[in-house]
Scaffold this active site. Structure first.
Site, PDB file in Angstrom:
ATOM      1  N   HIS A 169      47.316  49.410  42.068  1.00 49.80           N
ATOM      2  CA  HIS A 169      46.091  48.172  41.218  1.00 49.80           C
ATOM      3  C   HIS A 169      45.049  48.105  41.808  1.00 49.80           C
ATOM      4  CE1 HIS A 169      47.962  45.694  43.485  1.00 49.80           C
ATOM      5  NE2 HIS A 169      47.563  44.463  43.552  1.00 49.80           N
TER       6      HIS A 169
HETATM    7  C1  UD1 Z   1      45.582  39.926  41.697  1.00 48.09           C
HETATM    8  C2  UD1 Z   1      44.754  39.774  43.178  1.00 48.09           C
HETATM    9  C3  UD1 Z   1      45.207  40.844  43.911  1.00 48.09           C
HETATM   10  C4  UD1 Z   1      46.942  40.991  43.639  1.00 48.09           C
HETATM   11  C5  UD1 Z   1      47.005  41.109  42.650  1.00 48.09           C
HETATM   12  C6  UD1 Z   1      48.449  41.137  42.497  1.00 48.09           C
HETATM   13  C7  UD1 Z   1      42.815  38.506  42.717  1.00 48.09           C
HETATM   14  C8  UD1 Z   1      40.834  38.907  43.550  1.00 48.09           C
HETATM   15  N1  UD1 Z   1      43.461  39.894  43.292  1.00 48.09           N
HETATM   16  O1  UD1 Z   1      44.946  40.986  41.230  1.00 48.09           O
HETATM   17  O2  UD1 Z   1      44.823  40.259  45.638  1.00 48.09           O
HETATM   18  O3  UD1 Z   1      47.385  41.907  44.897  1.00 48.09           O
HETATM   19  O4  UD1 Z   1      46.782  40.321  41.606  1.00 48.09           O
HETATM   20  O5  UD1 Z   1      48.824  41.413  41.528  1.00 48.09           O
HETATM   21  O6  UD1 Z   1      42.964  37.817  42.821  1.00 48.09           O
HETATM   22  N2  UD1 Z   1      45.512  41.664  33.566  1.00 48.09           N
HETATM   23  C9  UD1 Z   1      46.359  42.089  32.487  1.00 48.09           C
HETATM   24  N3  UD1 Z   1      47.520  41.520  32.395  1.00 48.09           N
HETATM   25  C10 UD1 Z   1      47.669  40.006  33.015  1.00 48.09           C
HETATM   26  C11 UD1 Z   1      46.287  39.729  33.957  1.00 48.09           C
HETATM   27  C12 UD1 Z   1      45.938  41.380  34.479  1.00 48.09           C
HETATM   28  O7  UD1 Z   1      46.015  42.597  30.940  1.00 48.09           O
HETATM   29  O8  UD1 Z   1      48.558  39.142  33.033  1.00 48.09           O
HETATM   30  C13 UD1 Z   1      44.688  43.117  33.375  1.00 48.09           C
HETATM   31  C14 UD1 Z   1      43.331  41.929  32.766  1.00 48.09           C
HETATM   32  O9  UD1 Z   1      42.467  43.537  32.315  1.00 48.09           O
HETATM   33  C15 UD1 Z   1      42.607  41.539  34.500  1.00 48.09           C
HETATM   34  C16 UD1 Z   1      42.518  42.979  35.711  1.00 48.09           C
HETATM   35  O10 UD1 Z   1      44.020  42.975  34.437  1.00 48.09           O
HETATM   36  O11 UD1 Z   1      40.845  42.156  34.080  1.00 48.09           O
HETATM   37  C17 UD1 Z   1      43.115  42.602  36.533  1.00 48.09           C
HETATM   38  O12 UD1 Z   1      43.841  41.065  36.665  1.00 48.09           O
HETATM   39  P1  UD1 Z   1      43.131  40.085  38.136  1.00 48.09           P
HETATM   40  O13 UD1 Z   1      44.302  38.991  37.983  1.00 48.09           O
HETATM   41  O14 UD1 Z   1      42.003  39.831  37.978  1.00 48.09           O
HETATM   42  O15 UD1 Z   1      43.409  40.722  39.396  1.00 48.09           O
HETATM   43  P2  UD1 Z   1      44.369  41.698  39.539  1.00 48.09           P
HETATM   44  O16 UD1 Z   1      44.164  43.499  39.649  1.00 48.09           O
HETATM   45  O17 UD1 Z   1      45.512  41.432  39.007  1.00 48.09           O
END
Ligand code: UD1
Length: 352
Positions: free
Chosen positions: A205
Site C-alpha cells: 500500500h
Molecule cells: C496511511 C499512512 C501510512 C499507513 C497507512 C496504513 C500517511 C501519510 N500514511 O497511508 O503510514 O501505513 O495509512 O493503512 O498518513 N482510502 C480509501 N478509504 C479509506 C482510506 C483511504 O479509499 O478509508 C484511499 C483514498 O483513495 C486515499 C488513499 O487511500 O487517497 C490513501 O489514504 P491515506 O490515508 O492518505 O494514506 P494511506 O495510503 O492509507
C-alpha cells in the site's frame, strides 16, 4: 488523569487497543478522537469492534486529500477539541498525517504530548511517514520508544532526556489475539481450496510502491509468479492506484481479497508459508509469529527482523521470488519487541 488519544489510520487503531484497555483498568478518563483519515469501515470500524476499543468520542470526518489538505483539515479541527478537553496527556501514535497534526496542535496549545512508537527511522526522506516521525518526535514532550535501537536514534538527535523504552504495544495486541484465534483457519482460504502452509499472505500500500505505475506493475507481476497462491489483502489505496495505472490485480497466482479484521489477518499469517509486504506492522507481526517475511522496500524501521534472519528487503523481480521461496530461517528466541506488557509501562510513564 485525563488522557486524549488521537488516531485516524488502521495501524493506529491496533496500537490504541492496549492503551485503551490499560487506561480503563486504571480508571483514567480516556477521550478517543478519530480524525477520519481512514473512513472505510473495513479499515476502521471493524478494528474498534474486533479489538474491543470503545467507540470514538469525537469524529473529525476529515477523509482523503493531498498531504497538506488532509493534515491542515485535521489541525484546524483538533485545536478546538484539545482546547475543550485540556487533557493531561495527548497521545499520538506511529507516523501518519494524523500523528503529526495532533502533535502540532497539542504542542502549540502548550498541552503535554506523548509520542507512542517514537524513534523509528527509515532514513528515507522520500517517505511521508519519515517526516511525520521526525517532526512529531521533536515536538513531543514524552517519547515512548518501542526498542533500544529507536531510543538510540532519539539520543543521536539530542532527545535522550525525553525518551523512555517501553516495548512495542503491537506486540501486546498480537500476543493476545494469537491466543484468541488459536488454530482456527480463515474461511475464505479454505473456500479457495488453500491449506496450511500452502499459500502466501501479501499486502502492498505504500506511496513509494503504488504511486509509480512501472513499479506497481513490476510488484504485481512478481507476486503473480510466486510458486504458490498469494492472498493479496488489497488496501483501498492499492485498488485505486492499480485502476489509475491500469495495472492488473488479477494475474498469475494472485488471489485478491478486501482488507480483513485483525484476528483474521493473524490467523491467515499464522498458517502462511510466508508474508510478502511493504507494511511496517506486518513485517514485525510475521517475525513474532515466526513466519518468514519478504519486504518490498529498500529499508526498514524494524531492523531487528532483518538482523535475526526473518525478514529480507528486496526489489520486485527475481530477488522477490528467491526471497519468498527461501528455506525457513534458523529459529530464535530473541524478543526485541518486549514482553507484551508495553501498555502498562506507557501508563506508568504517564502516572510518573
Ligand atoms: C496511511 C499512512 C501510512 C499507513 C497507512 C496504513 C500517511 C501519510 N500514511 O497511508 O503510514 O501505513 O495509512 O493503512 O498518513 N482510502 C480509501 N478509504 C479509506 C482510506 C483511504 O479509499 O478509508 C484511499 C483514498 O483513495 C486515499 C488513499 O487511500 O487517497 C490513501 O489514504 P491515506 O490515508 O492518505 O494514506 P494511506 O495510503 O492509507
Amino acid at each position: 488523569m485525563k488522557i486524549l488519544s488521537v488516531v485516524g489510520a488502521r495501524p493506529q487503531f491496533v496500537k490504541l487497543a492496549p492503551i485503551a484497555s490499560e487506561a480503563a483498568q486504571r480508571n483514567h478518563e480516556h477521550v478517543i478522537v478519530h480524525t477520519g483519515q481512514h473512513y472505510d469501515p473495513r479499515l476502521s470500524d471493524v478494528f474498534f469492534t474486533e479489538l474491543g476499543i470503545p467507540a470514538p468520542d469525537v469524529h473529525l470526518g476529515v477523509g482523503s486529500g493531498s498531504h497538506g489538505k488532509q493534515t491542515g483539515a485535521m489541525l484546524a479541527s483538533l485545536d478546538d477539541v484539545l482546547e475543550e478537553h485540556q487533557p493531561d496527556w495527548t497521545v499520538v501514535y506511529g507516523d501518519t498525517n494524523s500523528t503529526l497534526a495532533a502533535a502540532l496542535s497539542a504542542v502549540k496549545l502548550h498541552l503535554p504530548v506523548a509520542h507512542l512508537e517514537a524513534g523509528l527511522r527509515s532514513f528515507n526522506r522520500r517517505m511521508p511517514e519519515e517526516h511525520n516521525r521526525i517532526l512529531t518526535d521533536h515536538a513531543a514532550d514524552l517519547l515512548l520508544a518501542p526498542t533500544q535501537v529507536a531510543a538510540d536514534h532519539l539520543a543521536a538527535e539530542g532527545l535522550a532526556d525525553r525518551t523512555r523504552v517501553v516495548g512495542d504495544v503491537m506486540t501486546d495486541v498480537l500476543l493476545d489475539v494469537r491466543a484468541r484465534v488459536g488454530d482456527s483457519f480463515p474461511e475464505f482460504l479454505s473456500s479457495q481450496g488453500l491449506a496450511r502452509f500452502g499459500y502466501y499472505v501479501a499486502t502492498i500500500h505504500r506511496a513509494e510502491n503504488t504511486d509509480n505505475a512501472e513499479r506497481l506493475r513490476a510488484i504485481l507481476k512478481s507476486l503473480g509468479q510466486v510458486n504458490l497462491p498469494v492472498v493479496l489483502y488489497a488496501h483501498p489505496r492499492l485498488v485505486a492506484r492499480a485502476r489509475d495505472h491500469q495495472a492488473d490485480l488479477n494475474q498469475g497466482n494472485l488471489l485478491v481479497h478486501p482488507p480483513v479484521a485483525y484476528p483474521d489477518l493473524v490467523s491467515a499469517v499464522l498458517s502462511a508459508r510466508g508474508v510478502i509486504s511493504d507494511s511496517g506492522g506486518l513485517q514485525k507481526e510475521a517475525f513474532l509469529l515466526r513466519v518468514p517475511c519478504t519486504t518490498v522496500r529498500t529499508e526498514t524501521e524494524w531492523v531487528e527482523t532483518v538482523s535475526l534472519g526473518w525478514n529480507e528487503l528486496v526489489e520486485p523481480g527475481e530477488a522477490l521470488l528467491i526471497s519468498a521461496q527461501r528455506p525457513r530461517p534458523a529459529d530464535t528466541d530473541a524478543s526485541p519487541y518486549g514482553d507484551g506488557n508495553a501498555a502498562g509501562r506507557v501508563l506508568d510513564a504517564f502516572e510518573a
